[in-house]
Design an enzyme around this catalytic site. Structure first.
Site, PDB file in Angstrom:
ATOM      1  N   PRO A   2      -6.087  -5.364  -1.744  1.00 29.00           N
ATOM      2  CA  PRO A   2      -6.858  -4.263  -1.168  1.00 29.00           C
ATOM      3  C   PRO A   2      -6.172  -3.615   0.040  1.00 29.00           C
ATOM      4  O   PRO A   2      -5.904  -4.266   1.033  1.00 29.00           O
ATOM      5  CB  PRO A   2      -8.164  -4.940  -0.748  1.00 29.00           C
ATOM      6  CG  PRO A   2      -8.197  -6.226  -1.497  1.00 29.00           C
ATOM      7  CD  PRO A   2      -6.774  -6.627  -1.674  1.00 29.00           C
ATOM      8  N   ARG A 135      -7.647 -16.729  -2.900  1.00 25.60           N
ATOM      9  CA  ARG A 135      -6.669 -17.265  -1.940  1.00 25.60           C
ATOM     10  C   ARG A 135      -7.237 -17.549  -0.555  1.00 25.60           C
ATOM     11  O   ARG A 135      -6.521 -17.988   0.324  1.00 25.60           O
ATOM     12  CB  ARG A 135      -5.479 -16.316  -1.833  1.00 25.60           C
ATOM     13  CG  ARG A 135      -4.619 -16.406  -3.068  1.00 25.60           C
ATOM     14  CD  ARG A 135      -3.377 -15.571  -2.974  1.00 25.60           C
ATOM     15  NE  ARG A 135      -3.006 -15.189  -4.323  1.00 25.60           N
ATOM     16  CZ  ARG A 135      -2.072 -14.305  -4.628  1.00 25.60           C
ATOM     17  NH1 ARG A 135      -1.423 -13.691  -3.675  1.00 25.60           N
ATOM     18  NH2 ARG A 135      -1.796 -14.036  -5.876  1.00 25.60           N
ATOM     19  N   ARG A 178      12.981   3.714  16.680  1.00 26.67           N
ATOM     20  CA  ARG A 178      12.721   2.403  16.075  1.00 26.67           C
ATOM     21  C   ARG A 178      13.854   2.046  15.116  1.00 26.67           C
ATOM     22  O   ARG A 178      14.259   2.856  14.293  1.00 26.67           O
ATOM     23  CB  ARG A 178      11.396   2.405  15.327  1.00 26.67           C
ATOM     24  CG  ARG A 178      10.260   2.769  16.182  1.00 26.67           C
ATOM     25  CD  ARG A 178       8.981   2.029  15.873  1.00 26.67           C
ATOM     26  NE  ARG A 178       7.978   2.429  16.859  1.00 26.67           N
ATOM     27  CZ  ARG A 178       7.830   1.847  18.027  1.00 26.67           C
ATOM     28  NH1 ARG A 178       8.563   0.811  18.347  1.00 26.67           N
ATOM     29  NH2 ARG A 178       6.926   2.278  18.875  1.00 26.67           N
ATOM     30  N   ARG A 287       8.668  -8.800   2.057  1.00 33.27           N
ATOM     31  CA  ARG A 287       7.801  -8.173   1.056  1.00 33.27           C
ATOM     32  C   ARG A 287       8.630  -7.510  -0.036  1.00 33.27           C
ATOM     33  O   ARG A 287       9.615  -6.824   0.266  1.00 33.27           O
ATOM     34  CB  ARG A 287       6.905  -7.096   1.708  1.00 33.27           C
ATOM     35  CG  ARG A 287       5.988  -7.640   2.764  1.00 33.27           C
ATOM     36  CD  ARG A 287       4.893  -8.518   2.148  1.00 33.27           C
ATOM     37  NE  ARG A 287       4.142  -9.234   3.156  1.00 33.27           N
ATOM     38  CZ  ARG A 287       4.252 -10.548   3.400  1.00 33.27           C
ATOM     39  NH1 ARG A 287       5.104 -11.289   2.721  1.00 33.27           N
ATOM     40  NH2 ARG A 287       3.514 -11.119   4.308  1.00 33.27           N
TER      41      ARG A 287
END
Length: 329
Positions: A2, A135, A178, A287
DNA sequence: AGTGGCTCCTGGCGGC
DNA sequence: TGCCGCCAGGAGCCAC
């Protein structure tokens, strides 16, 4: 998993059935998802009527009114406190905050499902809102409305993508200087609230930006493209009622449809829908990250370490498969 | 301060 | 067939 569009879908679905119902009792069956004690959750939420549903980033907020019924005028619900900061005799309106994290599901129905509910909201008239979460990463909080700002402030939540603060100028400023890769930047909730792994990959594809480009290397026109891409991608996710890639279903048990139109996410080895180049995968910030090496070229500054991550060479452009046909556009 | 890496958690899957 | 180890990732925490 989500992200903003999935949480917004849940919010809209619950909006059709939850407001006006009386929350009789909160039952916690799994303490990993409850930050507070059951007693404290009930002190804030039990005996109150749902008045509204909001969303902040990936958090779902359920507003409830002041305490109703016989306990309302007698100093709050009875029962010994189980510890922690006490709601005590608090009888005002409250807010419940739910984070679905990876696999959390809010299911609205009369009977429990096959999977155990981590917590339940017993409602009147007789129905229950079940929180299922394989989870067990999901979380539930209950607090006074006055504490809400502190709750999100302490987390350093960035602006809402669809709010007035999230402008191209804001994004340009947030990207400036950054060194982190663009992908990591998009996942950082302190910069933009609500973007997760799926929509970050899809937004970068739409903006034609390589996920390993350093955020600070993005020029003004690219930042403008990224800004539009984030909004368009999230809006498409909402329009398709979320992505049901792993386990997302809305409170009525419906699956989303955004996974049907994904361009790169989890399409490693498949041809890009735009150019036919094979979609590649790289790990950024731990990721899985998916991109088209042709539509999202590496030009511009790359984040530190990304050359090594990509093996030091520009990956060869893969040949289009013989049976590949350009999609109608 | 900024950045990257580890951890939690469990079902599913590949390899042997 | 069954077992083992790995993988997925949001967010909090920690080290550098």
């Amino acid at each position: 998993m989500p992200e903003l569009p999935e949480v917004e879908t849940v919010r809209r679905r619950l909006l059709t059935c939850l407001p006006g119902l009386l929350l009789r009792e909160v039952v916690v069956n799994d303490w990993t998802v409850a930050v507070q004690t059951e007693q404290e959750l009930n002190d804030y939420l039990a005996g109150r009527r749902v008045t509204g549903l909001r969303r902040r980033g990936k958090y779902l907020l359920v507003d409830v009114g002041p305490l109703e019924g016989p306990a309302a005028g007698s100093g709050g619900p009875a029962g010994d406190r189980a510890g922690g900061p006490a709601a005590g005799s608090y009888a005002g309106p409250s807010v419940a905050i739910v984070h679905l994290r990876m696999t959390g599901q809010l299911i609205f129905r009369p009977q429990p499902g096959e999977r155990p509910a981590r917590f339940e909201w017993r409602l009147e008239p007789a129905t229950t809102l079940f929180f299922q979460d394989v989870r067990r990463f999901g979380r539930l909080w209950a607090l006074e409305p006055a504490a809400e700002e502190e709750f999100f402030g302490s987390r350093g939540m960035g602006p809402e993508p669809f709010g007035p603060e999230f402008t191209t100028a804001y994004l340009r400023g947030a990207l400036r200087d950054r060194r982190a890769p663009l992908k990591a930047f998009l996942l950082d909730q302190r910069r933009i609230a609500g973007v997760g792994n799926i929509y970050a990959d899809e937004a970068l594809f739409r903006a034609r930006l390589h996920p390993l480009r350093s955020a600070g290397s993005v020029g003004p026109r690219e930042a403008q493209r990224l800004h539009a891409a984030i909004l368009e991608t999230l809006q498409a996710g909402i329009d398709h009622e979320g992505s049901s890639i792993e386990s997302f279903i809305d409170p009525a048990g419906q699956r989303g449809r955004f996974q049907e139109i994904l361009n790169v996410y989890q399409r490693t080895g498949e041809p890009c829908r735009t150019c036919g180049t094979i979609v590649e995968r790289v790990v950024v910030g731990g990721r899985g990250t998916h991109y088209c090496p042709h539509c999202q070229p590496r030009r511009g500054g790359m984040a530190a370490g990304s050359r090594r991550r990509l093996g030091g060479t520009i990956p060869p452009r893969s040949a289009k498969p013989a049976d590949w046909e350009a999609p109608d556009r």
